[in-house]
Write a protein that holds these residues in place. Structure first.
Motif, mmCIF file in Angstrom:
data_model
loop_
_atom_site.group_PDB
_atom_site.id
_atom_site.type_symbol
_atom_site.label_atom_id
_atom_site.label_comp_id
_atom_site.label_asym_id
_atom_site.label_seq_id
_atom_site.Cartn_x
_atom_site.Cartn_y
_atom_site.Cartn_z
ATOM 1 N N LEU A 22 -10.067 -8.572 15.582
ATOM 2 C CA LEU A 22 -9.178 -7.582 16.195
ATOM 3 C C LEU A 22 -9.238 -6.318 15.339
ATOM 4 C CD1 LEU A 22 -6.928 -6.828 18.287
ATOM 5 C CD2 LEU A 22 -5.271 -7.648 16.585
ATOM 6 N N ILE A 23 -9.650 -5.201 15.937
ATOM 7 C CA ILE A 23 -9.681 -3.924 15.227
ATOM 8 C C ILE A 23 -8.556 -3.051 15.761
ATOM 9 C CG2 ILE A 23 -11.038 -1.905 14.577
ATOM 10 C CD1 ILE A 23 -13.558 -3.443 15.191
ATOM 11 N N LEU A 24 -7.695 -2.603 14.848
ATOM 12 C CA LEU A 24 -6.553 -1.772 15.196
ATOM 13 C C LEU A 24 -6.731 -0.384 14.600
ATOM 14 C CD1 LEU A 24 -3.770 -4.392 14.339
ATOM 15 C CD2 LEU A 24 -4.712 -3.889 16.603
ATOM 16 N N GLY A 25 -6.371 0.647 15.351
ATOM 17 C CA GLY A 25 -6.518 2.011 14.852
ATOM 18 C C GLY A 25 -5.269 2.838 15.066
ATOM 19 N N HIS A 26 -4.774 3.445 14.003
ATOM 20 C CA HIS A 26 -3.605 4.310 14.118
ATOM 21 C C HIS A 26 -3.965 5.577 14.878
ATOM 22 C CE1 HIS A 26 -0.320 7.033 12.888
ATOM 23 N NE2 HIS A 26 0.393 5.920 12.816
ATOM 24 N N CYS A 61 -7.382 0.018 10.781
ATOM 25 C CA CYS A 61 -7.871 1.363 10.468
ATOM 26 C C CYS A 61 -6.658 2.282 10.356
ATOM 27 C CB CYS A 61 -8.841 1.843 11.536
ATOM 28 S SG CYS A 61 -10.302 0.800 11.697
ATOM 29 N N GLY A 62 -6.199 2.456 9.152
ATOM 30 C CA GLY A 62 -4.997 3.242 8.893
ATOM 31 C C GLY A 62 -4.844 3.418 7.397
ATOM 32 N N VAL A 63 -3.614 3.262 6.894
ATOM 33 C CA VAL A 63 -3.368 3.378 5.455
ATOM 34 C C VAL A 63 -2.728 2.091 4.943
ATOM 35 C CG1 VAL A 63 -3.212 5.883 5.489
ATOM 36 C CG2 VAL A 63 -1.145 4.536 5.831
ATOM 37 N N HIS A 64 -2.576 2.010 3.626
ATOM 38 C CA HIS A 64 -2.285 0.729 2.986
ATOM 39 C C HIS A 64 -0.980 0.085 3.436
ATOM 40 C CE1 HIS A 64 -1.728 -2.217 -0.313
ATOM 41 N NE2 HIS A 64 -3.037 -2.254 -0.271
ATOM 42 N N PHE A 65 0.108 0.872 3.549
ATOM 43 C CA PHE A 65 1.383 0.248 3.912
ATOM 44 C C PHE A 65 1.309 -0.378 5.303
ATOM 45 C CE2 PHE A 65 2.352 4.424 5.839
ATOM 46 C CZ PHE A 65 2.914 4.039 7.045
ATOM 47 N N MET A 66 0.480 0.173 6.182
ATOM 48 C CA MET A 66 0.329 -0.367 7.530
ATOM 49 C C MET A 66 -0.364 -1.726 7.485
ATOM 50 S SD MET A 66 -0.889 3.073 9.521
ATOM 51 C CE MET A 66 0.093 4.575 9.435
ATOM 52 N N ALA A 67 -1.410 -1.818 6.675
ATOM 53 C CA ALA A 67 -2.107 -3.085 6.531
ATOM 54 C C ALA A 67 -1.192 -4.129 5.886
ATOM 55 C CB ALA A 67 -3.371 -2.896 5.703
ATOM 56 N N GLU A 68 -0.359 -3.695 4.936
ATOM 57 C CA GLU A 68 0.612 -4.614 4.329
ATOM 58 C C GLU A 68 1.563 -5.173 5.381
ATOM 59 O OE1 GLU A 68 1.471 -3.347 -0.290
ATOM 60 O OE2 GLU A 68 2.580 -2.312 1.285
ATOM 61 N N SER A 69 2.100 -4.305 6.239
ATOM 62 C CA SER A 69 3.029 -4.757 7.276
ATOM 63 C C SER A 69 2.350 -5.752 8.202
ATOM 64 C CB SER A 69 3.557 -3.567 8.088
ATOM 65 O OG SER A 69 4.371 -2.737 7.286
ATOM 66 N N ALA A 70 1.106 -5.487 8.542
ATOM 67 C CA ALA A 70 0.359 -6.409 9.395
ATOM 68 C C ALA A 70 0.166 -7.749 8.695
ATOM 69 C CB ALA A 70 -0.986 -5.801 9.776
ATOM 70 N N PRO A 83 -10.411 -0.875 5.716
ATOM 71 C CA PRO A 83 -11.756 -0.375 5.392
ATOM 72 C C PRO A 83 -11.840 0.429 4.097
ATOM 73 C CG PRO A 83 -11.365 -0.166 7.734
ATOM 74 C CD PRO A 83 -10.053 -0.576 7.119
ATOM 75 N N ASP A 84 -10.754 1.104 3.723
ATOM 76 C CA ASP A 84 -10.728 1.833 2.452
ATOM 77 C C ASP A 84 -9.414 1.516 1.759
ATOM 78 O OD1 ASP A 84 -10.426 3.751 0.364
ATOM 79 O OD2 ASP A 84 -11.863 5.060 1.365
ATOM 80 N N MET A 85 -9.479 0.708 0.720
ATOM 81 C CA MET A 85 -8.259 0.260 0.041
ATOM 82 C C MET A 85 -7.545 1.396 -0.687
ATOM 83 S SD MET A 85 -7.741 -2.935 0.693
ATOM 84 C CE MET A 85 -6.749 -3.667 -0.612
ATOM 85 N N SER A 86 -8.192 2.535 -0.841
ATOM 86 C CA SER A 86 -7.540 3.670 -1.510
ATOM 87 C C SER A 86 -6.756 4.541 -0.530
ATOM 88 C CB SER A 86 -8.586 4.532 -2.229
ATOM 89 O OG SER A 86 -9.361 5.281 -1.304
ATOM 90 N N ALA A 87 -6.812 4.213 0.756
ATOM 91 C CA ALA A 87 -6.093 5.005 1.761
ATOM 92 C C ALA A 87 -4.597 4.731 1.626
ATOM 93 C CB ALA A 87 -6.586 4.649 3.164
ATOM 94 N N GLY A 88 -3.885 5.667 1.054
ATOM 95 C CA GLY A 88 -2.459 5.485 0.806
ATOM 96 C C GLY A 88 -1.611 6.394 1.670
ATOM 97 N N CYS A 89 -0.394 6.655 1.227
ATOM 98 C CA CYS A 89 0.536 7.516 1.965
ATOM 99 C C CYS A 89 1.373 8.278 0.943
ATOM 100 C CB CYS A 89 1.424 6.691 2.877
ATOM 101 S SG CYS A 89 2.768 7.614 3.673
ATOM 102 N N VAL A 90 1.288 9.588 0.986
ATOM 103 C CA VAL A 90 2.017 10.424 0.025
ATOM 104 C C VAL A 90 3.512 10.144 0.106
ATOM 105 C CG1 VAL A 90 2.625 12.796 -0.572
ATOM 106 C CG2 VAL A 90 0.259 12.223 0.011
ATOM 107 N N MET A 91 4.045 10.053 1.328
ATOM 108 C CA MET A 91 5.478 9.820 1.474
ATOM 109 C C MET A 91 5.888 8.462 0.912
ATOM 110 S SD MET A 91 7.960 10.103 4.791
ATOM 111 C CE MET A 91 6.950 9.071 5.842
ATOM 112 N N ALA A 92 5.133 7.424 1.253
ATOM 113 C CA ALA A 92 5.455 6.090 0.742
ATOM 114 C C ALA A 92 5.416 6.068 -0.785
ATOM 115 C CB ALA A 92 4.488 5.063 1.321
ATOM 116 N N ASN A 93 4.474 6.824 -1.358
ATOM 117 C CA ASN A 93 4.327 6.840 -2.812
ATOM 118 C C ASN A 93 5.490 7.521 -3.522
ATOM 119 O OD1 ASN A 93 1.901 5.529 -2.494
ATOM 120 N ND2 ASN A 93 0.642 7.354 -2.761
#
Length: 350
Positions: A22-26, A61-70, A83-93
């Motif tokens: 299953l491929i998910l994309g934000h 296909c999104g950022v880290h907090f999204m993959a965590e929630s999944a 796909p890229d473990m460095s994809a983060g979120c400025v606000m979450a950080n």
């Protein structure tokens, strides 16, 4: 490597992996990624897709907090990949878990029961902290309902991490600046324990974390005025992560999904100025080309969302196929607490 072979190999790997994948994309992903996904949507919508999927391999296909929630909502035997473990979120950080915990301890030290409410755009650690304090998660679509719920749980609420969503939601509920206080978290929040900052926080019905989305912070009132000058009959749509000053000038304020529906429902010939991430605005413009004019309020692009490329998606799929891909791992104890906050939200807003 040019794009055509990469795209073809992705399509072939999707075929080979079949229902196990299953491929998910934000919504904020590039079109070159969106064309390969099984479902596109906002972060929680996609996490729900993951939770109900029977596939063993979920690529987010999104950022880290999204993959965590999944991963938190995933079933036994399922793995979630980013796909890229460095994809983060400025606000979450802006809201590290230990600092949020320290703030809640300080706020409770004044004898009040403060219920934490965290935007889904936050880390697993923050969701877990909220779980320890009987809090919940919210989305931009249900923030008003969840904030109303949180107010009923005690003496006050700590809204994390988006100060703009918090203020805009509070105003929509009839509250004003006299009812809230944006916390000063400099020095690790020590000022919340005593002194003027502690007094201000202790007297506020709503305490607000001082974070914001870097993408939506780029939208300014002057851009709205210029859009109206250039297009006098336009409709301006913005996300509630925009500043209260921008929101006050807009015609429509809503979540990502709500804005998409509003653009789709607008009559032919309409000019729509949309204040959110550029990839989504561009996709809407292409969808309605020749019938409606859809323009960005400002071309604001999320660099972290853009880290997911076709090459990285292909690398992830190759790894899944040969067993070398590393899934997103979550701490079991934190995941259990975070799951409680998500389930609370789903119970309040089914």
């Amino acid at each position: 490597m040019n794009a055509l072979p990469v795209s073809r190999e992705i399509i072939e790997l999707k075929r080979r992996l079949g229902d196990d994948l299953l491929i998910l994309g934000h919504h904020y992903q590039d079109d070159r990624i969106i064309r390969h996904v099984h479902f596109s949507g906002d972060s929680l919508e996609l996490a729900r897709r993951a939770a109900t999927s029977q596939g063993r391999h979920i690529v987010f296909c999104g950022v880290h907090f999204m993959a965590e929630s999944a991963a938190v909502l995933a079933q036994e035997g399922q793995n979630v990949y980013l796909p890229d473990m460095s994809a983060g979120c400025v606000m979450a950080n802006t809201a590290p878990g230990p600092l949020v915990d320290a703030a809640l301890q300080a706020l409770h030290a004044h004898g009040r029961k403060i219920t934490p409410l965290t935007y889904v755009n936050s880390s697993l650690a923050v969701k877990a902290v909220c779980g320890r304090y009987d809090g919940a998660v919210c989305t931009s679509a249900n923030a008003k309902e969840m904030l109303a719920w949180a107010f009923k749980q005690g003496d006050g609420v700590l809204f994390i991490p988006d100060k703009n969503l918090a203020q805009n939601t509070a105003r929509a509920m009839g509250l004003g600046p006299e009812d809230w206080h944006i916390l000063d978290m400099r020095g690790g929040g020590q000022a919340l324990r005593e002194g003027p900052e502690a007094a201000r926080a202790a007297g506020a019905r709503l305490c607000i974390w001082p974070g914001c989305c870097a993408i939506h912070a780029r939208f300014k009132p002057a851009q709205v005025w210029e859009a109206r000058r250039a297009h006098p009959d336009c409709t301006v749509l913005v996300h509630p992560e925009c500043s209260p000053e921008v929101v006050a000038l807009a015609d429509f304020i809503g979540s990502t999904s709500a804005m998409i529906k509003a653009v789709d429902a607008a009559p032919d010939g309409a000019t729509l100025i949309v204040g959110t991430e550029w990839h989504l605005v561009n996709r809407l413009a292409q969808r309605h080309a020749g019938r409606k004019i859809v323009l960005p309020l400002f071309e604001s692009i999320c660099s972290d969302m853009s880290k997911t490329t076709e090459d990285k998606l292909l690398h992830t799929l190759r790894g899944i196929a040969d067993g070398s891909a590393a899934p997103v791992l979550v701490d079991r104890a934190e995941a259990a607490l975070a799951r409680n906050t998500l389930q609370t939200m789903l119970a309040v807003c089914p």
